[in-house]
Every structure is written in C-alpha cells, then in structure tokens.
Design an enzyme around this catalytic site. Structure first.
Site, PDB file in Angstrom:
ATOM      1  N   GLY A  15       0.769  -1.237   0.000  1.00  0.00           N
ATOM      2  CA  GLY A  15       0.000   0.000   0.000  1.00  0.00           C
ATOM      3  C   GLY A  15       0.802   1.291   0.000  1.00  0.00           C
ATOM      4  O   GLY A  15       0.287   2.326   0.393  1.00  0.00           O
ATOM      5  N   SER A  16       2.043   1.250  -0.506  1.00  0.00           N
ATOM      6  CA  SER A  16       2.807   2.503  -0.475  1.00  0.00           C
ATOM      7  C   SER A  16       2.271   3.519  -1.484  1.00  0.00           C
ATOM      8  O   SER A  16       2.332   4.728  -1.248  1.00  0.00           O
ATOM      9  CB  SER A  16       4.304   2.250  -0.675  1.00  0.00           C
ATOM     10  OG  SER A  16       4.591   1.963  -2.011  1.00  0.00           O
ATOM     11  N   ASN A  17       1.736   3.049  -2.596  1.00  0.00           N
ATOM     12  CA  ASN A  17       1.125   3.991  -3.546  1.00  0.00           C
ATOM     13  C   ASN A  17      -0.149   4.591  -2.970  1.00  0.00           C
ATOM     14  O   ASN A  17      -0.428   5.781  -3.150  1.00  0.00           O
ATOM     15  CB  ASN A  17       0.850   3.306  -4.889  1.00  0.00           C
ATOM     16  CG  ASN A  17       2.072   3.311  -5.785  1.00  0.00           C
ATOM     17  OD1 ASN A  17       2.456   4.347  -6.320  1.00  0.00           O
ATOM     18  ND2 ASN A  17       2.719   2.156  -5.916  1.00  0.00           N
ATOM     19  N   MET A  93      -3.557  -7.460  -7.092  1.00  0.00           N
ATOM     20  CA  MET A  93      -2.974  -8.629  -7.748  1.00  0.00           C
ATOM     21  C   MET A  93      -3.962  -9.488  -8.550  1.00  0.00           C
ATOM     22  O   MET A  93      -3.606 -10.583  -8.986  1.00  0.00           O
ATOM     23  CB  MET A  93      -2.254  -9.505  -6.714  1.00  0.00           C
ATOM     24  CG  MET A  93      -1.109  -8.792  -6.011  1.00  0.00           C
ATOM     25  SD  MET A  93       0.076  -8.056  -7.156  1.00  0.00           S
ATOM     26  CE  MET A  93       0.923  -9.531  -7.706  1.00  0.00           C
ATOM     27  N   ASN A 110      -4.183   1.985 -13.564  1.00  0.00           N
ATOM     28  CA  ASN A 110      -3.219   1.153 -12.840  1.00  0.00           C
ATOM     29  C   ASN A 110      -1.840   1.800 -12.940  1.00  0.00           C
ATOM     30  O   ASN A 110      -1.568   2.559 -13.856  1.00  0.00           O
ATOM     31  CB  ASN A 110      -3.177  -0.247 -13.473  1.00  0.00           C
ATOM     32  CG  ASN A 110      -2.213  -1.170 -12.776  1.00  0.00           C
ATOM     33  OD1 ASN A 110      -2.144  -1.216 -11.544  1.00  0.00           O
ATOM     34  ND2 ASN A 110      -1.430  -1.918 -13.548  1.00  0.00           N
ATOM     35  N   HIS A 112       2.257   0.728 -13.111  1.00  0.00           N
ATOM     36  CA  HIS A 112       3.117  -0.426 -13.362  1.00  0.00           C
ATOM     37  C   HIS A 112       4.583   0.017 -13.296  1.00  0.00           C
ATOM     38  O   HIS A 112       4.944   1.051 -13.858  1.00  0.00           O
ATOM     39  CB  HIS A 112       2.797  -1.014 -14.738  1.00  0.00           C
ATOM     40  CG  HIS A 112       3.603  -2.238 -15.041  1.00  0.00           C
ATOM     41  ND1 HIS A 112       3.341  -3.459 -14.454  1.00  0.00           N
ATOM     42  CD2 HIS A 112       4.682  -2.420 -15.834  1.00  0.00           C
ATOM     43  CE1 HIS A 112       4.230  -4.339 -14.878  1.00  0.00           C
ATOM     44  NE2 HIS A 112       5.049  -3.744 -15.715  1.00  0.00           N
TER      45      HIS A 112
HETATM   46  C1  GRF Z   1       4.052  -1.109  -7.301  1.00  0.00           C
HETATM   47  O1  GRF Z   1       5.386  -1.300  -7.710  1.00  0.00           O
HETATM   48  C2  GRF Z   1       3.135  -0.959  -8.483  1.00  0.00           C
HETATM   49  O2  GRF Z   1       3.740  -0.349  -9.577  1.00  0.00           O
HETATM   50  C3  GRF Z   1       2.787  -2.378  -8.809  1.00  0.00           C
HETATM   51  O3  GRF Z   1       2.681  -3.017  -7.562  1.00  0.00           O
HETATM   52  C4  GRF Z   1       3.484  -2.338  -6.598  1.00  0.00           C
HETATM   53  C5  GRF Z   1       2.590  -1.987  -5.467  1.00  0.00           C
HETATM   54  O4  GRF Z   1       3.284  -1.418  -4.403  1.00  0.00           O
HETATM   55  N1  GRF Z   1       1.583  -2.461  -9.603  1.00  0.00           N
HETATM   56  P1  GRF Z   1       2.513  -0.752  -3.217  1.00  0.00           P
HETATM   57  O5  GRF Z   1       1.563  -1.807  -2.641  1.00  0.00           O
HETATM   58  O6  GRF Z   1       1.762   0.434  -3.718  1.00  0.00           O
HETATM   59  O7  GRF Z   1       3.570  -0.377  -2.220  1.00  0.00           O
END
Ligand code: GRF
Length: 204
Positions: A15-17, A93, A110, A112
């Site tokens: 969940g860092s994004n 996922m 999304n 990536h």
């Molecule tokens: C990120 O690298 C994103 O690009 C990919 O999955 C990862 C998710 O990371 N789709 P986070 O859970 O947001 O930390």
C-alpha cells in the site's frame, strides 16, 4: 462547493502507492476524496493504512463467492453504490473482471513499475535488470482486458545503473511511482485527460 471527485483504491499488499495518494491529498496537492479501500486479501498493510486514516475498507474474499462473475458483480455493485468516479489499482494482484471493466469503462487506472509495453506482468524490475536495459521507469495506464496493456496516460523514465539489483531499481522506481500516480489522478479529476482508441491526450 462542487462535489469532490471520488476515487476507490484497490490494493492487495503493502500500500505505499495508496499511502502516497493519501499524503498528497493531506498536503493539499491532490483535491480528491478516497472513498474506499478495497482489498482481496484479509490482512494487508493497505487495509491498516486505511483504518488508521478513517477510510472505509471492504474486503472481498473470492473464495466466498460461487463464481468469478459473482465476485466481479459484488465489486462493481460496491463501486456503483458509492458513485465512484475513478478506480485506482495500486498493487492489486487480480485481473479486473469484464463486468467491472464494462461498468467503469475508461475509469479504471493502474500503475506499473516499467516503461510499458516493455516488461508487463510480474517482476517488472527484475525483468528490466536481467534484460540489461539502460532505462526503465513507471507507467500509469487505463486498464483493459489484457495484462498491463491499456492506453498509456503518463510515464516517468528512471535510468538503470550498471550495478543495479532488482531491489535497488525497484526502490528508485517506487519513488517516482508515488509522484506519477497522483499526477495522473489529478489530471483525470480535472477533466484534462481524453482517450481516443489507444491514444491518450492530455490538456495541461
Ligand atoms: C508497485 O510497484 C506498483 O507499480 C505495482 O505493484 C506495486 C505496489 O506497491 N503495480 P505498493 O503496494 O503500492 O507499495
């Protein structure tokens, strides 16, 4: 005052994004509302972050549904009921089902960790290091029925160093992801993004 642009974040992990989007909202750099965090996994950091920040959470366990279609239907209904404007996948996922895609046509995005169409799918940073590319980066794109194949909204280049490992590259890309995703959400929420076939036009 106009209604806030409502986003839903779908996450399966760290969940860092999601956290970065939240931070950008808090610091006033992004003017949208995170209405809900949806996860397909029961215990994830993303769910924890949502709870700590009083954001609604919904956990959909695919095993509790009689079919994939019913699972998709439940997600689509939840998003519709909440009148979500934009669905943001952030480390989600699962493939997004056709029903959800049709209900939220061109309203699912999304992020990536590679410069698509290079290195789609899992372990994108590892693929980039092993291939020996000089540049990788991240891509925000609309979601279609394929894997990381939808129309590209924004990309950020990250140079690959000779001694990079999967981890070191992933770390530098992630920093850029955290900026790029909010930028894309901001542009879409302001109506500055137009999609024509495979091409995305941005009116800055
Ligand atoms: C990120 O690298 C994103 O690009 C990919 O999955 C990862 C998710 O990371 N789709 P986070 O859970 O947001 O930390």
């Amino acid at each position: 005052m106009g209604k806030k642009f409502k986003i839903a974040v779908l996450a399966s992990g760290r969940g860092s994004n999601f956290q970065a989007i939240l931070n950008n909202i808090k610091s006033g750099n992004l003017d949208v509302e995170i209405n809900v965090l949806i996860s397909d996994r029961k215990s994830t950091k993303a769910l924890e972050i949502a709870r700590e920040n009083n954001i609604d959470t919904v956990y959909f366990n695919i095993k509790e549904f009689p079919s994939r279609e019913e699972f998709d239907k439940a997600i689509a209904e939840e998003l519709k009921r909440r009148e979500i404007d934009l669905v943001c996948l952030a480390g989600y996922m699962k493939i997004v089902g056709k029903l959800v895609l049709d209900t939220f046509k061109n309203r699912i995005i999304n992020i990536h960790p590679a410069l698509l169409p290079s290195f789609p799918g899992l372990d994108a940073q590892k693929q980039a290091v092993e291939h020996g590319v000089r540049y990788s980066g991240c891509t925000v794109h609309f979601v279609d029925e394929g894997v990381d194949s939808g129309p590209i909204i924004l990309q950020q280049v990250v140079p690959v160093e000779q001694n990079d490992t999967e981890e070191s590259l992933a770390e530098r890309i992630l920093k850029e992801e955290h900026k790029l995703y909010s930028k894309a959400i901001d542009l879409i929420s302001k109506g500055k993004v137009r999609i024509e076939g495979r091409k995305v036009f941005i009116n800055e």
